[in-house]
Structures are given as structure tokens and as C-alpha cells.
Design an enzyme around this catalytic site. Structure first.
Site, PDB file in Angstrom:
ATOM      1  N   ASN A 146     -10.866 -23.744 -50.424  1.00 17.18           N
ATOM      2  CA  ASN A 146     -11.742 -23.768 -49.249  1.00 17.18           C
ATOM      3  C   ASN A 146     -12.970 -24.670 -49.384  1.00 17.18           C
ATOM      4  OD1 ASN A 146     -12.869 -22.017 -51.084  1.00 17.18           O
ATOM      5  ND2 ASN A 146     -13.779 -20.712 -49.519  1.00 17.18           N
ATOM      6  N   GLY A 221     -11.854 -17.745 -56.668  1.00 18.12           N
ATOM      7  CA  GLY A 221     -10.617 -17.506 -55.938  1.00 18.12           C
ATOM      8  C   GLY A 221     -10.500 -16.050 -55.574  1.00 18.12           C
ATOM      9  N   GLU A 243     -15.916 -15.775 -59.544  1.00 18.34           N
ATOM     10  CA  GLU A 243     -16.462 -15.647 -58.192  1.00 18.34           C
ATOM     11  C   GLU A 243     -15.286 -15.351 -57.282  1.00 18.34           C
ATOM     12  OE1 GLU A 243     -19.442 -15.373 -57.388  1.00 18.34           O
ATOM     13  OE2 GLU A 243     -20.407 -16.112 -59.199  1.00 18.34           O
ATOM     14  N   CYS A 277     -15.972 -17.531 -48.586  1.00 22.05           N
ATOM     15  CA  CYS A 277     -16.187 -16.240 -49.249  1.00 22.05           C
ATOM     16  C   CYS A 277     -17.492 -15.608 -48.777  1.00 22.05           C
ATOM     17  CB  CYS A 277     -16.199 -16.435 -50.753  1.00 22.05           C
ATOM     18  SG  CYS A 277     -17.287 -17.758 -51.236  1.00 22.05           S
ATOM     19  N   GLU A 455     -23.579 -18.796 -60.941  1.00 23.02           N
ATOM     20  CA  GLU A 455     -23.295 -20.224 -60.899  1.00 23.02           C
ATOM     21  C   GLU A 455     -24.479 -20.935 -60.244  1.00 23.02           C
ATOM     22  OE1 GLU A 455     -19.184 -21.593 -60.711  1.00 23.02           O
ATOM     23  OE2 GLU A 455     -18.898 -19.995 -59.270  1.00 23.02           O
TER      24      GLU A 455
HETATM   25  P1  NDP Z   1      -6.235 -17.735 -55.437  1.00 18.24           P
HETATM   26  O1  NDP Z   1      -6.778 -16.732 -56.373  1.00 18.24           O
HETATM   27  O2  NDP Z   1      -4.853 -17.550 -54.969  1.00 18.24           O
HETATM   28  O3  NDP Z   1      -6.291 -19.173 -56.065  1.00 18.24           O
HETATM   29  C1  NDP Z   1      -7.445 -19.683 -56.673  1.00 18.24           C
HETATM   30  C2  NDP Z   1      -7.025 -20.616 -57.787  1.00 18.24           C
HETATM   31  O4  NDP Z   1      -6.349 -19.865 -58.793  1.00 18.24           O
HETATM   32  C3  NDP Z   1      -6.048 -21.696 -57.348  1.00 18.24           C
HETATM   33  O5  NDP Z   1      -6.316 -22.880 -58.074  1.00 18.24           O
HETATM   34  C4  NDP Z   1      -4.716 -21.109 -57.752  1.00 18.24           C
HETATM   35  O6  NDP Z   1      -3.689 -22.074 -57.938  1.00 18.24           O
HETATM   36  C5  NDP Z   1      -5.080 -20.457 -59.064  1.00 18.24           C
HETATM   37  N1  NDP Z   1      -4.151 -19.416 -59.493  1.00 18.24           N
HETATM   38  C6  NDP Z   1      -3.321 -18.656 -58.751  1.00 18.24           C
HETATM   39  N2  NDP Z   1      -2.613 -17.817 -59.550  1.00 18.24           N
HETATM   40  C7  NDP Z   1      -3.013 -18.048 -60.826  1.00 18.24           C
HETATM   41  C8  NDP Z   1      -2.657 -17.510 -62.101  1.00 18.24           C
HETATM   42  N3  NDP Z   1      -1.738 -16.561 -62.231  1.00 18.24           N
HETATM   43  N4  NDP Z   1      -3.279 -17.980 -63.185  1.00 18.24           N
HETATM   44  C9  NDP Z   1      -4.226 -18.946 -63.084  1.00 18.24           C
HETATM   45  N5  NDP Z   1      -4.567 -19.519 -61.919  1.00 18.24           N
HETATM   46  C10 NDP Z   1      -3.994 -19.069 -60.796  1.00 18.24           C
HETATM   47  O7  NDP Z   1      -7.253 -17.849 -54.226  1.00 18.24           O
HETATM   48  P2  NDP Z   1      -7.176 -18.906 -53.018  1.00 18.24           P
HETATM   49  O8  NDP Z   1      -7.036 -20.298 -53.477  1.00 18.24           O
HETATM   50  O9  NDP Z   1      -6.187 -18.365 -52.060  1.00 18.24           O
HETATM   51  O10 NDP Z   1      -8.653 -18.831 -52.456  1.00 18.24           O
HETATM   52  C11 NDP Z   1      -9.048 -17.926 -51.536  1.00 18.24           C
HETATM   53  C12 NDP Z   1      -9.854 -16.841 -52.222  1.00 18.24           C
HETATM   54  O11 NDP Z   1     -10.942 -17.401 -52.935  1.00 18.24           O
HETATM   55  C13 NDP Z   1     -10.476 -15.908 -51.226  1.00 18.24           C
HETATM   56  O12 NDP Z   1     -10.196 -14.582 -51.583  1.00 18.24           O
HETATM   57  C14 NDP Z   1     -11.975 -16.176 -51.327  1.00 18.24           C
HETATM   58  O13 NDP Z   1     -12.813 -15.117 -51.083  1.00 18.24           O
HETATM   59  C15 NDP Z   1     -12.124 -16.648 -52.701  1.00 18.24           C
HETATM   60  N6  NDP Z   1     -13.282 -17.508 -52.805  1.00 18.24           N
HETATM   61  C16 NDP Z   1     -14.407 -17.025 -53.421  1.00 18.24           C
HETATM   62  C17 NDP Z   1     -15.541 -17.764 -53.514  1.00 18.24           C
HETATM   63  C18 NDP Z   1     -16.734 -17.251 -54.243  1.00 18.24           C
HETATM   64  O14 NDP Z   1     -17.526 -18.036 -54.715  1.00 18.24           O
HETATM   65  N7  NDP Z   1     -16.916 -15.965 -54.391  1.00 18.24           N
HETATM   66  C19 NDP Z   1     -15.622 -19.108 -52.924  1.00 18.24           C
HETATM   67  C20 NDP Z   1     -14.396 -19.534 -52.329  1.00 18.24           C
HETATM   68  C21 NDP Z   1     -13.282 -18.747 -52.284  1.00 18.24           C
HETATM   69  P3  NDP Z   1      -2.684 -22.414 -56.706  1.00 18.24           P
HETATM   70  O15 NDP Z   1      -3.502 -23.026 -55.656  1.00 18.24           O
HETATM   71  O16 NDP Z   1      -1.740 -23.352 -57.323  1.00 18.24           O
HETATM   72  O17 NDP Z   1      -2.069 -21.122 -56.299  1.00 18.24           O
END
Ligand code: NDP
Length: 475
Positions: A146, A221, A243, A277, A455
Site C-alpha cells: 500500500n 503487513g 507494524e 493501516c 519506526e
Molecule cells: P501481508 O502480510 O500479506 O504481506 C506483507 C508482506 O509480507 C509482503 O511482502 C508479503 O509478500 C510478505 N509475506 C507474506 N507471507 C509471508 C511469509 N509467510 N513469510 C514472509 N513474508 C511473507 O500484508 P499485505 O501486503 O496484504 O498488506 C496489507 C496489510 O499490511 C494490512 O493488514 C495493513 O494494515 C498492513 N499495513 C500496516 C502498516 C503499518 O505500518 N502498521 C502499513 C501498511 C500496511 P507477498 O506480497 O509476496 O505476499
């Protein structure tokens, strides 16, 4: 094909097309999807580079970070367009994000020159005590889709400023921004192995990283992936920074400036298609202003221009992909099934191009135990919860498993300062949207939203450096 960067070399992988969510016929390019072995190789490269980089001169780090900042700023229109094409936020939002990434690199270029310690007296005569900070080592960085350039920036820049080397795995949906950023760093003079890029799936590349020989891992994520990383890190006694999600409340009190409250909620809940987020997806409104607020916000939503991210006048771009759109639609259906009233929006919109367009949704008549008030939707959906007074509003605001941001709209200083003190969130806003924070101040939350040190800003040093206490007998 755009390749991964490992040990200073561009390395090919399986070509994966990058699709524009505003127009699925637009293929932005092909990007190398790496393997678990690539992640292991990248960690080895980062470890080899750390031997030298950890002792690099602050001026060298400053020069690389500052050059990166300058190129990002100079190319922000072009890179903003690329970002808008691959993620779907509007051109204005995307360009601002690139500008923010530039400011972050600029800030940490300065931090590289501000690495100081403390010298004090010991309890023992003739002994001097020095407290200094040292790099942590090889840091794995895993980012979401995002904020495809700002989030990588706020992890890579402090990591390098403090003398760490990096293995960066971006989200699979947004390789173009990640690639562009790493290419800039590479050309800005980051020595081979200091910054490694491994694009590819979380389940293979990401998994290999979290099980790999890293000294620290910083992740943004979902809560599910965050929990996995925390568990793997605990097994290895490795520091981690997480985060994760939010279900952020925005309280609107009877004495709020109505126009301002509507603007604040419109921005906080729906801009960037609600895919932040920090989005305020729970609008907690006291009964004296409730009906006027709902009517005015509904009208404002009806007037929003939803469409192609790059078209003139678009205010809300598409949802990032079909999976996210399906998930949003399922939440809308669940909201109705649980008895909330869909005031406006939630439906799929057809536009000239094949994209994932959805009208922002506003639910009223919600209670705080409904699914749409408890779970992070990560889309343009907000739930209005009607409350009696400030005390009930505060209670409802804090009644959530998350604690990233929270906000209040009021002209009453007493309630504003009480909320600032008692809100169980890492970041609080008064008469401002919950999203859209500064680049030089600490970012992070409480409860299920965050884990580990903050962060951004000077506080980033708590994660990216390790303290050493030295005792010197000068006699
Ligand atoms: P994900 O947790 O699905 O993915 C985040 C990252 O983790 C991606 O690069 C993803 O790769 C990777 N990933 C997925 N599975 C694994 C694994 N088993 N081991 C290691 N890495 C993995 O989240 P999203 O990308 O869908 O992002 C949306 C989420 O992020 C929302 O819930 C949001 O709230 C949160 N978010 C939080 C923020 C904060 O600062 N608090 C800011 C922005 C977002 P791949 O893309 O290849 O699946």
C-alpha cells in the site's frame, strides 16, 4: 525483465507481469520473481558487505542517502506515475508519496552525521564510561503493497544510516517502485551487497528470509504474517519490529466543526481507497451531531470521483486487485447481514477501463461488536457507531484489539487533551485525519498493531542500532 539485485549484480528470475489495477490491459512490465535460494544468497552477500560497511565513514553513508533523496525528488512526477499505475492510488497521492520517500532519505542522510554517544564518569575512580551505538548487522526488510516506496524508504534509509546491510523483499503486487528505488540506491553508490533486492512470493522468498541468518527483521503487513515473523524471531533470539493492522477510531463530538469533521473523516476513511493501516474506519459520533454528520458525509461521498488513478480529477483510485475487492465486497455483505445499514456505496463501479473500482461505503447503525467494526477491512468501508457522550466515545474507541492511530474532532480543549492522554493508540490526532503523518516523527502503535521499537525519525535508531557500554581505565 527487471531483475533482482544480489551482491551488486542484477540477477534474473521467473518473469512475472505487473498489472495496473485501474486498467488490467495495461502491463507495466515484467519483474523477476526470485527463489528461496536467492534470499539465502542475498543474506550471504549482505553479510559479506557488512564486514566493511559497518565501519564506513558517516560521510560516505550521508552521500549515498542524500544522492538517493535528490534523485527521488527530481523524478517524483515520473515515479509517482509509475507508483499510481501499479498500486492504484491517485497521481497526486502517489507523487506525494515519492516526495515523502525523498524527504525520508534526506532526513536519514542527516542522521548518518548525527551518530553520537555519551561519555560519563564511572562509579570507580579513574575509569571512564562510554556508551556508543553500533550497527545491528544484516537486516531483512519485508514490506506491503500500500505504500510501495515510502515504507521501503523508512526501513532502508535508517538501516543504512546506522551501518547495517539490507535484504529487501517488497510485496509481490508492487515490484516496480521497489525496483526503481533499489536501482537509484545502486547508482548512488551503495557498495555491492549493502542493499539487496529479492522480489518474489512471501511463501518462498519471504519464508526463506524469516528462517534465514538475519540479525534483525523489520516487517510491515498483516497481523497474521507479523505473528509468524515474531514466532520465528523468538526461536532465533533475533530482534524484530512489526507494524501491522489498524481499526482506527475517529471520534466526532457534538461541538465539532461539522465541515471540518466531514473533511477529516472523508480523508481518513477513504483516501488512498481506504488502503492505509492508519485509515479511520470506525467513526464514533455523539448523538447531538450524528444525523447532521451522517447526512453531510453521505453527500460528500456521493460527490467523490472514483476512477482511473491517472485520470484528471480522480479522487479515489481502484482497489489494488481482485482479491482485495472480493474481500471488501464480502465485508459489505457481512455488514448488512449483521444488521448495519448501508447508507451509501460499497458497490462495484464500471468505468471506461477494466479496473477494480468500488464506491466508498458508509454504514450506520453499527455496534462495536459487528465484524465491520472489529476487523481491518483495508478498503473504502467505514462504520458509524452512535454514542451518548464523550465518555462512551472514549470507551468504544479503546475497545479494539488494535492501537495504531486514533483521532477526535472537537472544539473542547478538555475533551481533546483527555482523549490524547487516554487513547490507547500509538498516534493521536486532534481535528486532523488519522492518516497522513509526518516523516520525521516516530510511527507505530500499541496492542495488536505493532511490536518492537518505533519506526521513523530519530527513534528509528532504537531498532537499527545496538548499544555498547565501554569502561576505560585511563590510568
Ligand atoms: P501481508 O502480510 O500479506 O504481506 C506483507 C508482506 O509480507 C509482503 O511482502 C508479503 O509478500 C510478505 N509475506 C507474506 N507471507 C509471508 C511469509 N509467510 N513469510 C514472509 N513474508 C511473507 O500484508 P499485505 O501486503 O496484504 O498488506 C496489507 C496489510 O499490511 C494490512 O493488514 C495493513 O494494515 C498492513 N499495513 C500496516 C502498516 C503499518 O505500518 N502498521 C502499513 C501498511 C500496511 P507477498 O506480497 O509476496 O505476499
Amino acid at each position: 525483465m527487471r531483475s533482482n539485485l544480489i551482491a551488486g549484480e542484477w540477477v534474473n528470475g521467473t518473469a512475472v507481469p505487473n498489472i495496473n489495477p485501474s486498467d488490467t490491459s495495461d502491463v507495466i512490465g515484467e519483474f523477476a520473481s526470485g527463489t528461496a535460494q536467492d534470499a539465502t544468497d542475498a543474506i550471504a552477500a549482505a553479510r559479506a558487505a557488512f564486514d566493511t560497511w559497518q565501519f564506513s565513514a558517516p560521510l560516505e553513508r550521508h552521500a549515498i542517502l542524500s544522492k538517493t533523496a535528490a534523485e527521488l525528488m527530481a523524478r517524483r512526477d515520473e515515479l509517482g506515475e509509475l507508483l499510481a499505475r501499479e498500486e492504484g492510488k491517485t497521481r497526486a497521492e502517489a507523487t506525494a508519496e515519492v516526495g515523502r520517500a525523498a524527504q525520508i532519505f534526506d532526513f536519514f542522510a542527516g542522521e548518518a552525521l548525527r551518530l553520537t554517544g555519551e561519555v560519563g564518569a564511572s562509579t570507580r575512580p579513574g575509569v571512564e564510561v562510554a556508551v556508543t551505538r553500533e550497527p545491528v548487522g544484516v537486516v531483512g526488510l519485508i514490506t506491503p503493497w500500500n505504500f510501495p516506496i515510502a515504507i521501503p524508504a523508512w526501513k532502508i534509509a535508517p538501516a543504512l544510516a546506522h551501518g547495517n546491510t539490507v535484504v529487501f523483499k517488497p510485496a509481490s503486487l508492487v515490484p516496480a517502485s521497489a525496483h526503481a528505488l533499489v536501482d537509484i540506491l545502486h547508482r548512488a553508490g551503495a557498495p555491492a551487497g549493502t542493499v539487496n533486492l529479492v522480489m518474489g512470493p512471501g511463501r518462498s522468498v519471504g519464508q526463506s528470509l524469516i528462517e534465514g541468518d538475519l540479525d534483525a527483521i523489520s516487517f510491515t503487513g498483516s497481523t497474521g504474517t507479523g505473528a509468524l515473523i515474531a514466532a520465528e524471531s523468538a526461536k532465533r533470539m533475533r530482534r524484530c519490529q512489526l507494524e501491522m493492522g489498524g481499526k482506527n477510531p475517529m471520534v466526532v463530538l457534538d461541538d465539532a466543526d461539522l465541515d471540518m469533521a466531514v473533511r477529516v473523516c472523508l480523508d481518513g476513511a477513504y483516501f488512498s481507497t481506504g488502503q492505509r493501516c492508519t485509515a479511520s474506519s470506525r467513526l464514533i459520533v455523539t448523538e447531538g451531531i450524528h444525523d447532521r454528520f451522517v447526512a453531510a458525509l453521505g453527500e460528500a461521498i456521493a460527490g467523490l470521483n472514483v476512477g482511473h488513478a491517472l485520470h484528471e480529477g480522480t479522487q479515489i483510485g481502484p482497489v489494488v486487485d481482485q482479491g482485495q475487492l472480493d474481500s471488501n465486497l464480502a465485508y459489505v455483505a457481512q455488514g448488512e447481514a449483521e444488521g448495519a445499514m448501508r447508507q451509501i456505496g460499497g458497490e462495484v463501479l464500471n468505468r471506461d477501463t477494466a479496473g477494480f473500482f468500488q464506491r466508498p461505503a458508509l454504514f450506520t447503525g453499527c455496534t462495536n461488536d459487528m465484524t465491520i467494526a472489529r476487523e481491518e477491512i483495508f478498503g473504502p468501508v467505514a462504520a458509524v457507531i452512535r454514542v451518548r457522550d464523550y465518555d462512551e466515545a472514549l470507551h468504544v474507541a479503546n475497545d479494539t484489539p488494535f492501537g495504531l492511530t486514533s483521532g477526535i474532532c472537537t472544539r473542547n480543549l478538555k475533551h481533546a487533551s483527555d482523549f490524547r492522554r487516554k487513547s490507547q493508540a500509538g498516534m493521536v490526532t486532534v481535528n486532523l485525519p488519522t492518516a497522513g503523518v509526518d516523516f520525521h516523527t516516530p510511527f507505530g502503535g500499541r496492542k495488536g498493531s505493532s511490536f518492537g521499537p518505533r519506526e521513523q525519525g530519530a527513534y528509528a535508531r532504537e531498532f537499527y542500532s545496538s548499544i555498547k557500554t565501554a569502561y576505560i581505565n585511563a590510568g
